[in-house]
Write a protein that holds these residues in place. Sequence first.
Motif, PDB file in Angstrom:
ATOM      1  N   ILE A 124       5.327   6.155  14.371  1.00 28.45           N
ATOM      2  CA  ILE A 124       4.593   6.214  13.040  1.00 28.45           C
ATOM      3  C   ILE A 124       3.276   6.451  12.789  1.00 28.45           C
ATOM      4  CG2 ILE A 124       4.797   6.779  10.397  1.00 28.45           C
ATOM      5  CD1 ILE A 124       7.952   5.714  11.098  1.00 28.45           C
ATOM      6  N   GLY A 125       2.232   7.267  12.136  1.00 30.51           N
ATOM      7  CA  GLY A 125       1.151   7.272  12.634  1.00 30.51           C
ATOM      8  C   GLY A 125       0.267   7.251  11.068  1.00 30.51           C
ATOM      9  N   PHE A 126       0.099   6.401  11.621  1.00 27.35           N
ATOM     10  CA  PHE A 126      -0.937   5.630   9.742  1.00 27.35           C
ATOM     11  C   PHE A 126      -2.472   5.828   9.742  1.00 27.35           C
ATOM     12  CE2 PHE A 126       2.709   3.623   9.331  1.00 27.35           C
ATOM     13  CZ  PHE A 126       3.336   4.488   8.200  1.00 27.35           C
ATOM     14  N   ALA A 127      -3.057   6.080   9.055  1.00 26.11           N
ATOM     15  CA  ALA A 127      -4.491   6.558   8.685  1.00 26.11           C
ATOM     16  C   ALA A 127      -4.740   5.172   8.369  1.00 26.11           C
ATOM     17  CB  ALA A 127      -5.330   7.447   8.069  1.00 26.11           C
ATOM     18  N   GLY A 128      -5.983   4.605   9.012  1.00 27.16           N
ATOM     19  CA  GLY A 128      -6.510   3.364   8.289  1.00 27.16           C
ATOM     20  C   GLY A 128      -7.544   2.944   7.921  1.00 27.16           C
ATOM     21  N   PRO A 129      -8.594   2.301   8.076  1.00 28.87           N
ATOM     22  CA  PRO A 129      -9.934   2.140   7.494  1.00 28.87           C
ATOM     23  C   PRO A 129     -10.837   2.243   8.796  1.00 28.87           C
ATOM     24  CG  PRO A 129      -8.733  -0.041   7.418  1.00 28.87           C
ATOM     25  CD  PRO A 129      -7.593   1.130   7.525  1.00 28.87           C
ATOM     26  N   ALA A 178       0.686  -1.373  -0.069  1.00 31.92           N
ATOM     27  CA  ALA A 178       0.068  -0.226   0.042  1.00 31.92           C
ATOM     28  C   ALA A 178       0.598   1.149  -0.660  1.00 31.92           C
ATOM     29  CB  ALA A 178      -0.798   0.031   1.387  1.00 31.92           C
ATOM     30  N   VAL A 179       0.571   2.453  -0.622  1.00 36.10           N
ATOM     31  CA  VAL A 179       0.878   3.757  -0.294  1.00 36.10           C
ATOM     32  C   VAL A 179       0.661   4.409   0.931  1.00 36.10           C
ATOM     33  CG1 VAL A 179       1.637   5.560  -2.200  1.00 36.10           C
ATOM     34  CG2 VAL A 179       1.633   3.837  -3.315  1.00 36.10           C
ATOM     35  N   LEU A 180       1.127   4.778   1.500  1.00 40.30           N
ATOM     36  CA  LEU A 180       0.354   5.122   2.504  1.00 40.30           C
ATOM     37  C   LEU A 180       0.926   6.853   2.979  1.00 40.30           C
ATOM     38  CD1 LEU A 180       0.259   2.053   5.308  1.00 40.30           C
ATOM     39  CD2 LEU A 180      -1.391   3.098   3.383  1.00 40.30           C
ATOM     40  N   THR A 181       0.961   7.539   3.677  1.00 41.42           N
ATOM     41  CA  THR A 181       0.919   9.013   3.713  1.00 41.42           C
ATOM     42  C   THR A 181       1.449   8.815   5.582  1.00 41.42           C
ATOM     43  OG1 THR A 181       0.342  10.297   2.076  1.00 41.42           O
ATOM     44  CG2 THR A 181       1.160  11.608   4.267  1.00 41.42           C
ATOM     45  N   LEU A 240      -0.183   8.809 -10.527  1.00 37.97           N
ATOM     46  CA  LEU A 240       0.363   8.809  -9.884  1.00 37.97           C
ATOM     47  C   LEU A 240      -0.326   8.753  -8.496  1.00 37.97           C
ATOM     48  CD1 LEU A 240       0.804  12.801 -10.622  1.00 37.97           C
ATOM     49  CD2 LEU A 240       2.487  10.746 -10.911  1.00 37.97           C
ATOM     50  N   GLY A 241       0.565   8.234  -7.221  1.00 40.91           N
ATOM     51  CA  GLY A 241      -0.593   7.603  -6.094  1.00 40.91           C
ATOM     52  C   GLY A 241       0.237   8.906  -4.550  1.00 40.91           C
ATOM     53  N   GLY A 242      -0.084   8.521  -3.991  1.00 42.55           N
ATOM     54  CA  GLY A 242       0.076   8.946  -2.715  1.00 42.55           C
ATOM     55  C   GLY A 242      -0.640  10.101  -2.595  1.00 42.55           C
ATOM     56  N   LEU A 243      -1.511  10.653  -3.383  1.00 45.97           N
ATOM     57  CA  LEU A 243      -2.350  11.225  -3.034  1.00 45.97           C
ATOM     58  C   LEU A 243      -4.005  11.358  -3.040  1.00 45.97           C
ATOM     59  CD1 LEU A 243      -1.280  13.676  -6.430  1.00 45.97           C
ATOM     60  CD2 LEU A 243      -0.480  13.508  -4.162  1.00 45.97           C
ATOM     61  N   ALA A 244      -4.516  12.457  -3.042  1.00 48.72           N
ATOM     62  CA  ALA A 244      -5.999  12.090  -1.965  1.00 48.72           C
ATOM     63  C   ALA A 244      -6.750  11.241  -3.231  1.00 48.72           C
ATOM     64  CB  ALA A 244      -7.292  13.708  -1.625  1.00 48.72           C
ATOM     65  N   GLU A 245      -6.414  11.574  -4.656  1.00 47.68           N
ATOM     66  CA  GLU A 245      -6.773  10.640  -5.336  1.00 47.68           C
ATOM     67  C   GLU A 245      -5.982  10.224  -6.696  1.00 47.68           C
ATOM     68  OE1 GLU A 245     -10.170  11.552  -7.412  1.00 47.68           O
ATOM     69  OE2 GLU A 245     -11.768  11.992  -5.653  1.00 47.68           O
ATOM     70  N   PRO A 246      -6.327   9.155  -7.256  1.00 50.95           N
ATOM     71  CA  PRO A 246      -4.652   8.901  -7.971  1.00 50.95           C
ATOM     72  C   PRO A 246      -4.926   9.947  -9.018  1.00 50.95           C
ATOM     73  CG  PRO A 246      -6.171   6.900  -7.283  1.00 50.95           C
ATOM     74  CD  PRO A 246      -6.992   8.275  -6.848  1.00 50.95           C
ATOM     75  N   VAL A 247      -4.053  10.248  -9.990  1.00 51.18           N
ATOM     76  CA  VAL A 247      -4.038  10.952 -10.729  1.00 51.18           C
ATOM     77  C   VAL A 247      -3.048  10.753 -12.254  1.00 51.18           C
ATOM     78  CG1 VAL A 247      -2.905  13.538 -11.662  1.00 51.18           C
ATOM     79  CG2 VAL A 247      -4.363  13.308  -9.522  1.00 51.18           C
ATOM     80  N   THR A 248      -3.971  10.989 -13.105  1.00 56.16           N
ATOM     81  CA  THR A 248      -3.410   9.608 -14.450  1.00 56.16           C
ATOM     82  C   THR A 248      -2.942  11.099 -15.845  1.00 56.16           C
ATOM     83  OG1 THR A 248      -4.129   8.331 -14.570  1.00 56.16           O
ATOM     84  CG2 THR A 248      -3.022   7.984 -16.258  1.00 56.16           C
ATOM     85  N   VAL A 249      -1.293  11.044 -15.291  1.00 55.30           N
ATOM     86  CA  VAL A 249      -1.071  12.230 -16.847  1.00 55.30           C
ATOM     87  C   VAL A 249      -0.613  11.050 -18.060  1.00 55.30           C
ATOM     88  CG1 VAL A 249      -0.584  13.782 -15.000  1.00 55.30           C
ATOM     89  CG2 VAL A 249       1.432  12.092 -15.260  1.00 55.30           C
ATOM     90  N   TRP A 290       5.466  12.245   3.348  1.00 57.25           N
ATOM     91  CA  TRP A 290       5.505  12.095   1.885  1.00 57.25           C
ATOM     92  C   TRP A 290       5.107  10.939   2.152  1.00 57.25           C
ATOM     93  CZ3 TRP A 290      11.156  14.090   2.444  1.00 57.25           C
ATOM     94  CH2 TRP A 290      11.025  15.646   1.943  1.00 57.25           C
ATOM     95  N   PRO A 291       4.793  10.258   0.566  1.00 58.43           N
ATOM     96  CA  PRO A 291       3.691   9.117   0.448  1.00 58.43           C
ATOM     97  C   PRO A 291       4.932   7.493   0.768  1.00 58.43           C
ATOM     98  CG  PRO A 291       3.126  10.367  -1.264  1.00 58.43           C
ATOM     99  CD  PRO A 291       4.076  11.157   0.131  1.00 58.43           C
TER     100      PRO A 291
END
Length: 789
Positions: free
Chosen positions: A150-155, A92-95, A566-575, A104-105
């Motif tokens: 280190i803290g991570f946001a989980g479900p 998983a890619v986590l911040t 691009l991942g690690g953001l609020a939503e994936p972005v395809t460029v 940073w993710p």
Amino acid sequence: MSGLGTVVRSGTGRRRVQTLVIGLATMMAVAASVLGGTLLVISGAPFDDAFARQHGAHLSLQFDAAKVSAGRLAASRDAEGVSAAAGPFPTAVLTPRGDAGPAWPVTVAGRGDPGGVDRVALADGRWPARPGEIALSADAPLFAAPGTRIGFAGPAGAQELTVVGVGRSVTGTADAWVVPSQMPALTAPGTGGHQMLYRLADSGTAAGIAAGGRAVTRGLPAGAVAGEQSWLTVRKNAERDTALYVPFLMAFGLLGLVMSVLVVGNVVASAVGTGTRRIGILKAVGLTPAQVVRAYAAQALIPAAAGTVLGVLAGHLLAVPVLAEAGEVYGTSSPAVAPWVDAAVVAGVLALVAATAWASARRAGRLRTVDALAVGRHTPAGHGRWAARVAGRLPLPLPVALGVVRPFARPARALAMGTAVLFGTVAVTFTVGMGASLGEVMAARAHDAADVVVPAPPPDFGSRGPGAGGPGTDGGAGVPPRAAPAAVAAAVEAAAGTGRHYSAATVRATVAGLTGTVDVHAFTGDASWGGYTMVSGRWIEGPGEAVVPTPLLAATGTRIGGSLTLGGLAEPVTVRIVGELLDPRKEGMQVFTDASTLAAARPDLTETSHHIAVAPGTDVDAYVDALGADLAPLGATARAGGLDGGSDMVVTLNALSAVLTLMLVAVAALGVLNGVLLDTRERIREIGVHKALGMTPRQTVAMVLTSVAVTGLAAGVLGVPLGVALHGRVLPAMGESVGLGLPGSVIAVYDWAALVPLALGGLLIAGLGALLPAGWAARTRTATALRTE
């Protein structure tokens, strides 16, 4: 001491200039060859050692967990060509949030133990044994120290993990590792991915890796592979810093070797030609032809051997600092110069010198004793008479005319001197071009053509903790407010004298298939004028488009027209990639796009810089002062723009090229000095006659200097295009060695304003070499010159 040894020692001591020329030429050739050969051979050794020790993965594949199951991936272990495999590991890619550094993710993998394929070498602490523990990669963008939380946001809410170890994956397969049972608490069902690590039977070529990839993914759904990484790409990146020097040093090494052969051949041939009577005497007192040949060859080998020793030492001193950091990166011992490289270079250079000296000295062995004793020192009749007749009809002063025709009287010697000057001119032309090309690369690296810059606030500017104010708010007692990008942009737009301007913000994101993060530069406004150098394609023109440096294209296996996620953001972005950019920063791991492309991902763009080109006729200093006053209430400042400083690599390359070029120029000038000195001594009686007829010392100097003018000018005119051609071959090879595509603006750096002085440089080298013999001839008394035989 034997009679032969006495002859060798006497000849070496008597010909001090020739001895110095041979020694310096050999030292330069050996130093460049040892350094280049060493970097070529052992630049990848630290990585290779670590890869073999850690049983590295030849192919790493990242799969989309929503499209393929872990059980189906496990069956790929038995695919054709796979010798060993590890996984599937949930990823998983986590911040992260906490004490570990910037948010940073990072790529986190669930792995039960560090062994097997791509074994993780622990540098500190231990491997995670239970949920709540995490091990970090030493290369991760985190503060890697055991005990850090280190803290991570989980479900199911925030998850706090304790760092228990620090390790390194030789191929960088993840930034952090946890036990597999920890992953469900970090990723929502149906999200994340799976990682498989493969060892392949055929792994030495890109084609073999590609074939292995097809075998393990055969039958999987389309789009199941989210990213891949070949160990060959990682290895090339590991060799990048040292591989850059190899083409450059090989060019200088080849120049030095060729010049060594020419110098040795010329010196020995000249010694035989001017010592004909001495050779006859040596034969008359009992030396055999073979002994005479050995004597003259040894007179070249002795200084060559001394130059070889000094060259090996110089090569070692230059090579070790370049490679010093490589061993630290992979946890291996510091690389050392391979002894067989020294042996090969020394044996090769000395064999070349010996063969050249022997070939030139064979004439001494073939001379008959009687003929050698009867030969004088005068120039053979008939040489250069036509040139003398032509020069006599030209409106030239007599000393100049006598000097101009001299190369035609001794064409072989003039050719040897001209060749030495030719190589000196080639080296100078190549070095000047390389300096200009590196300047272009640094300009592309800085890409700051703006007249005025409003810098982004530093990452720790203001409060960053919970409850901190947003942009433009007071961050707490004593902390100035953070400037709002919109407010700064409005102040820039309203300032008198503002021309074009754009803003740039940088965020961190991941790219599918790669571990670690890349810098994503998001622009607001047209940044095409900002100094960005395109290799191919075009600059971004709208949302959804991106330009990337060559190394990122190579690492992801994409090309112009392809896409990146691009991942690690609020939503994936395809460029979509529309251009290839020259930018060596961050090892080329960067993406440049429009800010609107990231709108859906809601990145933090508060750390924004603004770049301004003032209107024509506007005073930059006055503009900076006025804009600074407007920005002060906003917590921002303005400064004059300009290019950033260079890099250590450029400084090292420029220093190496300057040193090696000076050595080549010195060898060329000494080669000219040797030839002119021999020529002057041969014609000293003629010079005495001219002095007796009224030639002044100044005219004598002019005659000697003009004797090399035609040779030096011709060598310079020929050497410049050869230097340009060498630059055109070496620079692209240097760029390819570090994975950078170089545009035409970096290669085509010569213009007529530079080429004409470079062509005259051959004349300068020749003049420098002839200066001392000219002074000696001018100081020689007339009576002494007339008595000389």
